[in-house]
Design an enzyme around this catalytic site. Structure first.
Site, PDB file in Angstrom:
ATOM      1  N   GLY A  16       0.814  -1.228   0.000  1.00 36.16           N
ATOM      2  CA  GLY A  16       0.000   0.000   0.000  1.00 36.16           C
ATOM      3  C   GLY A  16       0.838   1.264   0.000  1.00 36.16           C
ATOM      4  O   GLY A  16       2.061   1.242   0.104  1.00 36.16           O
ATOM      5  N   LEU A  70       0.982   3.786   2.197  1.00 38.28           N
ATOM      6  CA  LEU A  70       1.661   4.182   3.433  1.00 38.28           C
ATOM      7  C   LEU A  70       3.032   3.504   3.534  1.00 38.28           C
ATOM      8  O   LEU A  70       4.036   4.131   3.873  1.00 38.28           O
ATOM      9  CB  LEU A  70       0.787   3.797   4.638  1.00 38.28           C
ATOM     10  CG  LEU A  70       1.322   4.172   6.006  1.00 38.28           C
ATOM     11  CD1 LEU A  70       1.416   5.689   6.159  1.00 38.28           C
ATOM     12  CD2 LEU A  70       0.431   3.592   7.110  1.00 38.28           C
ATOM     13  N   HIS A  97      -5.166  15.072  14.782  1.00 40.08           N
ATOM     14  CA  HIS A  97      -4.001  15.951  14.634  1.00 40.08           C
ATOM     15  C   HIS A  97      -4.201  17.298  15.355  1.00 40.08           C
ATOM     16  O   HIS A  97      -3.349  17.743  16.118  1.00 40.08           O
ATOM     17  CB  HIS A  97      -3.704  16.230  13.164  1.00 40.08           C
ATOM     18  CG  HIS A  97      -3.529  14.987  12.324  1.00 40.08           C
ATOM     19  ND1 HIS A  97      -2.989  13.829  12.816  1.00 40.08           N
ATOM     20  CD2 HIS A  97      -3.829  14.727  11.021  1.00 40.08           C
ATOM     21  CE1 HIS A  97      -2.947  12.909  11.851  1.00 40.08           C
ATOM     22  NE2 HIS A  97      -3.466  13.436  10.758  1.00 40.08           N
ATOM     23  N   ARG A 115       4.592  27.995  12.902  1.00 40.04           N
ATOM     24  CA  ARG A 115       4.253  27.366  11.619  1.00 40.04           C
ATOM     25  C   ARG A 115       4.801  25.944  11.602  1.00 40.04           C
ATOM     26  O   ARG A 115       6.008  25.720  11.626  1.00 40.04           O
ATOM     27  CB  ARG A 115       4.767  28.188  10.448  1.00 40.04           C
ATOM     28  CG  ARG A 115       4.100  27.762   9.150  1.00 40.04           C
ATOM     29  CD  ARG A 115       4.114  28.821   8.080  1.00 40.04           C
ATOM     30  NE  ARG A 115       5.458  29.276   7.826  1.00 40.04           N
ATOM     31  CZ  ARG A 115       5.863  30.523   7.962  1.00 40.04           C
ATOM     32  NH1 ARG A 115       5.048  31.468   8.374  1.00 40.04           N
ATOM     33  NH2 ARG A 115       7.118  30.841   7.702  1.00 40.04           N
TER      34      ARG A 115
END
Ligand code: BG6
Length: 498
Positions: free
Chosen positions: A26, A28, A256, A388
């Site tokens: 896959g 990932l 996240h 950032r």
């Protein structure tokens, strides 16, 4: 994250290890896991004796697997002639085994293949589940049945790495946690949130707790609001099947962005050990009341033109059901009900198909009191600390400064720490850091089960309401700023997105 303190240098983990990648054909595995392992290898951070064994349904020989693995290997840590040689050495330790995820027999055969590779030495094992969650449990049980998994606390150790989605709400997540615990104990389970492996995110606790200056101002008396923005100028990119059942809140915000919020808002941990850090995060997450529907805006990208190219709307993407109301954008306002943060809105937003790709945290301070500089100021201004995360990692402190000249005129200037200019080093990919932590047994950057539960509690009710009431997302053109209602939401809290 490394507990030993400021000068901790990563060291090569001890003992032989087999790294099994379940789902090795896959995306990932190809894009992240194998390149990260190679990067560690180049830096001498894999044990002397290791093998990478890919397992997936596709038919492939070892050679074909190595060919696939090579596609994304980079020479970042081994420039020049040594790189080719290192690649060859690394690939010679990569093997492939074809099998079915739901077949215990496949895993029995995998064991037969693995044991000769491991030789007679007791070998630690990492099981990286780069597979859909629907087969996590089958695979885990088969691994156990095949005798490949040792108990928690045993030597050699076995560790499972799993990636989200960890369920789709509090109860499905609890069920998954319970089921997986039949095979892997909590201290063997490494739940990845790859944002925690990002350089700037790892710096958040350092910034807060290794610098005295922020401490007295990090609270409701000085901070007006906190904004966390996540933007992507990409579509769902062929992942509609997964995304449509999930949406942006589960894909990005509940994990996240909530993790970022926790690191910004939590109290100082007793130590840098995994338990202490995660205890503080759980405490913080449990102080956040459930998000209310009236504090959420949802959007969905429609057709648009971005960078001169026509982009299809979400509803036109292959695999998206007609009339889907899955949000590709969401903005929400959260509160932290504790002494430090009472009354401070945390504004968070995430969207795909927007006009930028960036992740940024803004700590917006209150206006400076008094009238001393009213005549020299042409607009109300305030300090801001901008962190950032990506791209172009930076920490910027926006201050008021006298604009040079004979006139007394004030303007905003930036104290700017740009990583690229300040540090001439390669910034590691999040997966390099996380995989090294798995090998070292450091769990501080992984999501503990009570942390996962607390994170789901915050969003589960609003997710259910959005779905039950089929709340229509506001369309926005691909490449735009997002839905207009997001500005209205910030406005209701006396601010605007910055
Ligand atoms: C993943 C999401 O967790 O993070 C994706 O599932 C998203 O939808 C990705 O694109 C973004 O990661 P990064 O590291 O590129 O910001």
């Amino acid at each position: 994250m490394h507990a030993e303190g400021a000068s901790h240098k990563p060291k090569c983990p001890e003992g032989p290890v087999s790294i099994l990648i379940l789902g090795a054909s896959g995306d990932l595995a190809k894009r992240k896991i194998i390149p990260a392992l190679f990067a560690l290898y180049c830096q001498n951070l894999l044990p002397e004796k290791f093998q990478v064994v890919g397992f997936a349904r596709s038919r492939m020989s070892d050679e074909e697997f190595r060919g696939m693995a090579t596609e994304n290997l980079t020479c970042r840590y081994a420039p020049g002639n040594s790189c080719g040689e290192l690649m060859e050495q690394f690939l010679a330790r990569c093997f492939y085994f074809q099998g079915q995820y739901n077949s215990p027999e496949s895993f029995r055969l995998l064991r037969e293949r693995l044991l000769p590779l491991e030789g007679n030495e007791p070998t630690n094992r990492v099981f990286y589940m780069a597979i859909p969650p629907s087969v996590f449990l089958d695979v885990a049980r088969s691994l156990k049945q095949a005798g490949l998994v040792t108990d928690g606390g045993a030597s050699p150790w076995s560790r499972a790495v799993i990636e989200k989605p960890f369920g789709s709400d509090r109860s499905s997540s609890d069920e998954m946690v319970r089921n997986m615990a039949e095979v892997f104990e909590e201290n063997q389970t490494y739940r990845i949130d790859h944002y925690l492996g990002k350089e700037v995110i790892q710096n958040l606790l350092v910034l807060r707790f290794a610098n005295l200056i922020f401490d007295p101002i990090w609270n409701r008396a000085h901070i007006e609001n906190v904004q966390i923005s996540w933007k992507e100028d990409l579509s769902v990119e062929g992942r509609a099947g997964y995304f449509d059942g999930y949406g942006i809140i589960r894909d990005v915000i509940q994990n996240h962005l909530l993790q970022i919020l926790a690191l910004i808002a939590m109290e100082e941990p007793v130590s840098l050990h995994a338990k202490d850090i995660r205890d503080e995060k759980v405490k913080l997450l449990r102080s956040i009341p459930q998000v209310e529907l009236r504090h959420v805006v949802v959007g969905q990208y429609a057709e648009g033109v971005w960078k001169g190219v026509r982009k299809a709307g979400y509803l036109e993407e292959e695999g998206v059901p007609k009339g889907s109301v899955t949000p590709t954008y969401a903005a929400a306002v959260l509160h932290v009900a504790n002494r430090r943060w009472e009354g401070v809105p945390f504004l968070i937003r995430a969207g795909k198909g927007l006009n930028d790709r960036m992740t940024e945290i803004r700590i917006v301070f209150r206006e400076t009191p008094g009238k001393l500089y009213d005549d020299a100021l042409h607009e109300p201004v305030r300090n801001e600390l901008v962190i950032r995360v990506q791209p172009d990692e930076a920490i910027v402190f926006r201050i008021m400064n006298k604009t040079p000249g004979l006139e007394m005129k004030l303007g905003i200037s930036e104290l700017n720490l740009r990583y690229q200019a300040a540090y001439r080093v390669e910034i590691p990919d999040a997966y390099e850091c996380l995989l090294l932590d798995v090998l070292e047994g450091d769990e501080s950057l992984f999501i503990r089960s009570d942390e996962l539960a607390a994170a789901w509690d915050i969003f589960t009710p609003v997710l259910h309401r959005l779905e039950e009431e089929r709340v229509q997302p506001e369309p926005y053109a691909f490449g735009a700023e997002g839905p207009l209602a997001a500005a209205g939401l910030a406005g209701r809290f006396g601010t605007g997105w910055r």
